[in-house]
Design an enzyme around this catalytic site. Structure first.
Site, mmCIF file in Angstrom:
data_model
loop_
_atom_site.group_PDB
_atom_site.id
_atom_site.type_symbol
_atom_site.label_atom_id
_atom_site.label_comp_id
_atom_site.label_asym_id
_atom_site.label_seq_id
_atom_site.Cartn_x
_atom_site.Cartn_y
_atom_site.Cartn_z
ATOM 1 N N SER A 177 0.837 -1.197 0.000
ATOM 2 C CA SER A 177 0.000 0.000 0.000
ATOM 3 C C SER A 177 0.869 1.242 0.000
ATOM 4 C CB SER A 177 -0.864 -0.009 1.261
ATOM 5 O OG SER A 177 -1.482 1.238 1.456
ATOM 6 N N TYR A 220 -1.746 -0.977 10.939
ATOM 7 C CA TYR A 220 -2.077 -1.506 9.599
ATOM 8 C C TYR A 220 -0.890 -1.296 8.651
ATOM 9 C CZ TYR A 220 -3.710 -1.432 4.799
ATOM 10 O OH TYR A 220 -3.805 -1.639 3.446
ATOM 11 N N LYS A 255 2.019 -3.935 6.532
ATOM 12 C CA LYS A 255 2.446 -3.912 5.122
ATOM 13 C C LYS A 255 3.973 -3.850 5.039
ATOM 14 C CE LYS A 255 -1.646 -4.033 3.230
ATOM 15 N NZ LYS A 255 -2.124 -5.315 2.678
HETATM 16 P P1 NAD Z 1 -11.466 -5.963 1.337
HETATM 17 O O1 NAD Z 1 -11.666 -5.970 2.801
HETATM 18 O O2 NAD Z 1 -12.636 -5.651 0.467
HETATM 19 O O3 NAD Z 1 -10.864 -7.372 0.861
HETATM 20 C C1 NAD Z 1 -10.040 -8.170 1.687
HETATM 21 C C2 NAD Z 1 -10.625 -9.573 1.693
HETATM 22 O O4 NAD Z 1 -9.815 -10.420 2.497
HETATM 23 C C3 NAD Z 1 -12.042 -9.634 2.272
HETATM 24 O O5 NAD Z 1 -12.877 -10.304 1.343
HETATM 25 C C4 NAD Z 1 -11.889 -10.398 3.573
HETATM 26 O O6 NAD Z 1 -13.042 -11.152 3.870
HETATM 27 C C5 NAD Z 1 -10.666 -11.246 3.276
HETATM 28 N N1 NAD Z 1 -9.895 -11.656 4.455
HETATM 29 C C6 NAD Z 1 -9.421 -10.877 5.465
HETATM 30 N N2 NAD Z 1 -8.710 -11.599 6.320
HETATM 31 C C7 NAD Z 1 -8.719 -12.885 5.863
HETATM 32 C C8 NAD Z 1 -8.157 -14.092 6.319
HETATM 33 N N3 NAD Z 1 -7.447 -14.162 7.444
HETATM 34 N N4 NAD Z 1 -8.366 -15.224 5.596
HETATM 35 C C9 NAD Z 1 -9.086 -15.175 4.458
HETATM 36 N N5 NAD Z 1 -9.652 -14.059 3.972
HETATM 37 C C10 NAD Z 1 -9.463 -12.922 4.673
HETATM 38 O O7 NAD Z 1 -10.257 -4.968 1.020
HETATM 39 P P2 NAD Z 1 -9.718 -4.399 -0.362
HETATM 40 O O8 NAD Z 1 -9.967 -2.936 -0.388
HETATM 41 O O9 NAD Z 1 -10.178 -5.234 -1.489
HETATM 42 O O10 NAD Z 1 -8.165 -4.588 -0.136
HETATM 43 C C11 NAD Z 1 -7.487 -5.744 -0.566
HETATM 44 C C12 NAD Z 1 -6.016 -5.660 -0.178
HETATM 45 O O11 NAD Z 1 -5.439 -4.490 -0.735
HETATM 46 C C13 NAD Z 1 -5.794 -5.572 1.327
HETATM 47 O O12 NAD Z 1 -4.631 -6.326 1.652
HETATM 48 C C14 NAD Z 1 -5.533 -4.108 1.573
HETATM 49 O O13 NAD Z 1 -4.713 -3.908 2.691
HETATM 50 C C15 NAD Z 1 -4.829 -3.710 0.283
HETATM 51 N N6 NAD Z 1 -4.971 -2.293 -0.054
HETATM 52 C C16 NAD Z 1 -6.218 -1.720 -0.072
HETATM 53 C C17 NAD Z 1 -6.357 -0.371 -0.390
HETATM 54 C C18 NAD Z 1 -7.706 0.296 -0.359
HETATM 55 O O14 NAD Z 1 -7.754 1.504 -0.187
HETATM 56 N N7 NAD Z 1 -8.800 -0.414 -0.568
HETATM 57 C C19 NAD Z 1 -5.215 0.372 -0.722
HETATM 58 C C20 NAD Z 1 -3.964 -0.244 -0.723
HETATM 59 C C21 NAD Z 1 -3.870 -1.591 -0.381
HETATM 60 C C1 WQD Z 2 -8.527 10.345 1.594
HETATM 61 C C2 WQD Z 2 -8.697 11.816 1.959
HETATM 62 C C3 WQD Z 2 -9.036 12.198 4.312
HETATM 63 C C4 WQD Z 2 -12.926 10.280 4.680
HETATM 64 C C5 WQD Z 2 -6.399 5.065 3.158
HETATM 65 C C6 WQD Z 2 -5.430 4.247 3.940
HETATM 66 C C7 WQD Z 2 -4.348 3.745 3.045
HETATM 67 C C8 WQD Z 2 -4.914 3.056 1.805
HETATM 68 C C9 WQD Z 2 -5.921 3.880 1.117
HETATM 69 C C10 WQD Z 2 -5.048 0.731 2.278
HETATM 70 C C11 WQD Z 2 -7.951 12.227 3.240
HETATM 71 C C12 WQD Z 2 -10.266 12.617 3.505
HETATM 72 C C13 WQD Z 2 -11.741 10.768 4.161
HETATM 73 C C14 WQD Z 2 -13.922 11.200 5.109
HETATM 74 C C15 WQD Z 2 -12.485 13.014 4.480
HETATM 75 N N1 WQD Z 2 -5.596 1.842 2.164
HETATM 76 N N2 WQD Z 2 -11.521 12.109 4.059
HETATM 77 N N3 WQD Z 2 -13.656 12.528 4.980
HETATM 78 O O1 WQD Z 2 -6.318 8.008 4.174
HETATM 79 O O2 WQD Z 2 -5.488 8.455 1.815
HETATM 80 O O3 WQD Z 2 -5.701 6.163 2.621
HETATM 81 O O4 WQD Z 2 -6.922 4.281 2.069
HETATM 82 O O5 WQD Z 2 -3.890 0.471 2.174
HETATM 83 O O6 WQD Z 2 -3.609 2.880 3.826
HETATM 84 O O7 WQD Z 2 -4.873 5.054 4.955
HETATM 85 O O8 WQD Z 2 -7.732 7.406 2.148
HETATM 86 O O9 WQD Z 2 -10.077 7.669 1.541
HETATM 87 O O10 WQD Z 2 -9.465 7.495 3.977
HETATM 88 O O11 WQD Z 2 -8.870 9.557 2.726
HETATM 89 O O12 WQD Z 2 -12.288 14.219 4.397
HETATM 90 O O13 WQD Z 2 -15.005 10.807 5.615
HETATM 91 O O14 WQD Z 2 -10.093 12.047 2.230
HETATM 92 O O15 WQD Z 2 -8.816 13.065 5.385
HETATM 93 O O16 WQD Z 2 -7.474 13.523 3.063
HETATM 94 P P1 WQD Z 2 -6.253 7.621 2.776
HETATM 95 P P2 WQD Z 2 -9.114 7.970 2.623
#
Ligand code: NAD
Ligand code: WQD
Length: 345
Positions: A129, A153, A157
């Protein structure tokens, strides 16, 4: 015979989009998910969207920490590579319940890697991430920028990235790609797949979407005094379908004999402010999003966006969509599924 890819967390928001892309690309996709933060309905919809390739999707409700169950799966089928999404991802919750995050994300990953090693499956694409860049001093962030975690979190990563590097150092037959991606938004253009968070959304666009469909009265804007163009935070929003294409590109790269353990940013290289994103969503949806101005959210960076050069050069991948398409597709999903997968079957 088509390649078989194991997708952990494949029922989740990002995983479901990648599974569909895999099926459409002629791969077999085997999903492992405990459904803690997802719905099996997503998998049913993926099958429908994949048409004649739908039967190439199989699902196993397994928690990654259940080693015997994972062993059994690997003994029953040979996987060409693993795409690993499964994990917990809510930043605030990770501060309140650090052990739960370390247990799930670290033990889940270590168990997966152990079982992969035991079965000679040594190709992995891991969802890292952009959170690992913390509050960057210089943007755009490149893969060489300093890393630091601001919460448990983010630390999971960083730790998993290090575990992968150590694993590759110990055995160079591992091929590992660490994808640091930025802020995924949007949905599949069909409107059948999308983000469906449980409880109050932590992230900006799922919250905006719930305001637009009338589930919440207003968006709280965290911080209007940043040193940015309009005072609100700036992020690199990326369409989830672009992200899915990035994963396919990474999968192809895993077959390149020169790959060891490599990290790539997946972003657009462009910074968009919170207010710009809200305006784009209002335009796409025709809905007014009432705003409540609030103080900064602890731990938030001011400006975070990434350099895309390495991914363009080495993965031959570049994001195609802008914020208009992200908001259009997100609204298509939200208006058809105002209560997520619970809206219909
Ligand atoms: P999500 O929660 O929709 O998907 C994660 C999935 O993993 C879920 O379906 C959950 O049920 C499953 N899961 C969790 N723990 C588990 C376990 N122990 N065994 C089996 N299944 C399990 O999240 P997402 O947004 O699709 O994110 C997917 C990946 O990408 C995550 O690793 C997250 O950290 C990473 N990521 C997400 C974002 C974001 O903003 N959405 C950004 C960067 C990285
Ligand atoms: C974006 C902007 C908030 C909600 C997060 C995780 C990061 C990655 C992506 C997994 C910021 C603002 C948000 C709200 C707001 N996930 N905001 N009101 O924080 O950039 O990243 O998701 O890996 O690890 O930290 O994303 O969508 O939460 O926020 O004003 O109700 O929106 O302050 O400036 P962020 P976000």
């Amino acid at each position: 015979m088509s390649s078989s890819i194991l997708v952990t967390g494949g029922a989740g928001y990002i995983g479901s989009h990648i599974v569909l892309q895999l099926l459409l690309g002629g791969y077999k996709a085997v999903v492992v998910d405990n459904l803690d933060n997802s719905s099996e309905i997503a998998l049913k919809r993926i099958k429908d969207l994949a048409g004649e390739n739908g039967p190439n999707l199989t699902f196993n409700k397994i928690d990654l920490r259940d080693k015997p169950a994972l062993e059994k799966l690997f003994a029953s089928e040979k996987f060409d590579a693993v795409i690993h999404f499964a994990g917990l991802k809510a930043v605030g919750e990770s501060v309140e319940k650090p052990l739960m995050y370390y247990n799930n994300n670290l033990i889940g990953t270590i168990t997966l890697l152990e079982v992969m090693a035991a079965h000679g499956c040594k190709k992995l694409a891991f969802s890292s991430s952009a959170t690992v860049y913390g509050w960057p001093k210089v943007v755009p962030c490149t893969e060489e920028s300093p890393v630091s975690a601001m919460n448990p979190y983010g630390r999971t990563k960083l730790f998993i990235e290090e575990i992968c590097r150590d694993l590759h150092l110990s055995d160079s037959s591992w091929k590992i790609i660490l994808l640091r991606y930025f802020n995924p938004v949007g949905s599949h253009p069909s409107g059948s797949l999308g983000e469906d968070p449980r409880g109050i959304p932590n992230n900006l666009m799922p919250f905006v979407q719930q305001v637009a469909v009338g589930r919440r009265p207003a968006l709280t804007v965290f911080g209007t005094d940043y040193g940015t163009k309009d005072g609100t935070g700036v992020r690199d929003f990326i369409h989830v379908v672009d992200l899915a294409d990035g994963y396919i590109a990474a999968l192809n790269k895993l077959s390149d004999p020169s790959v060891g353990c490599e990290v790539y940013n997946l972003g657009t290289g462009k910074g968009t402010s919170v207010l710009e994103m809200v305006a784009a969503f209002e335009k796409a949806s025709g809905k007014k999003i009432p705003l409540v101005k609030a103080s900064r959210r602890p731990g938030d960076a001011e400006i975070l966006y990434g350099s895309t050069e390495k991914a363009e050069r080495e993965l031959n991948w570049k994001a195609k969509y802008g914020i208009e398409e992200m908001c259009r597709d997100q609204w298509n999903w939200a208006s058809k599924n105002p209560y997520g997968y619970d809206s219909t079957n």
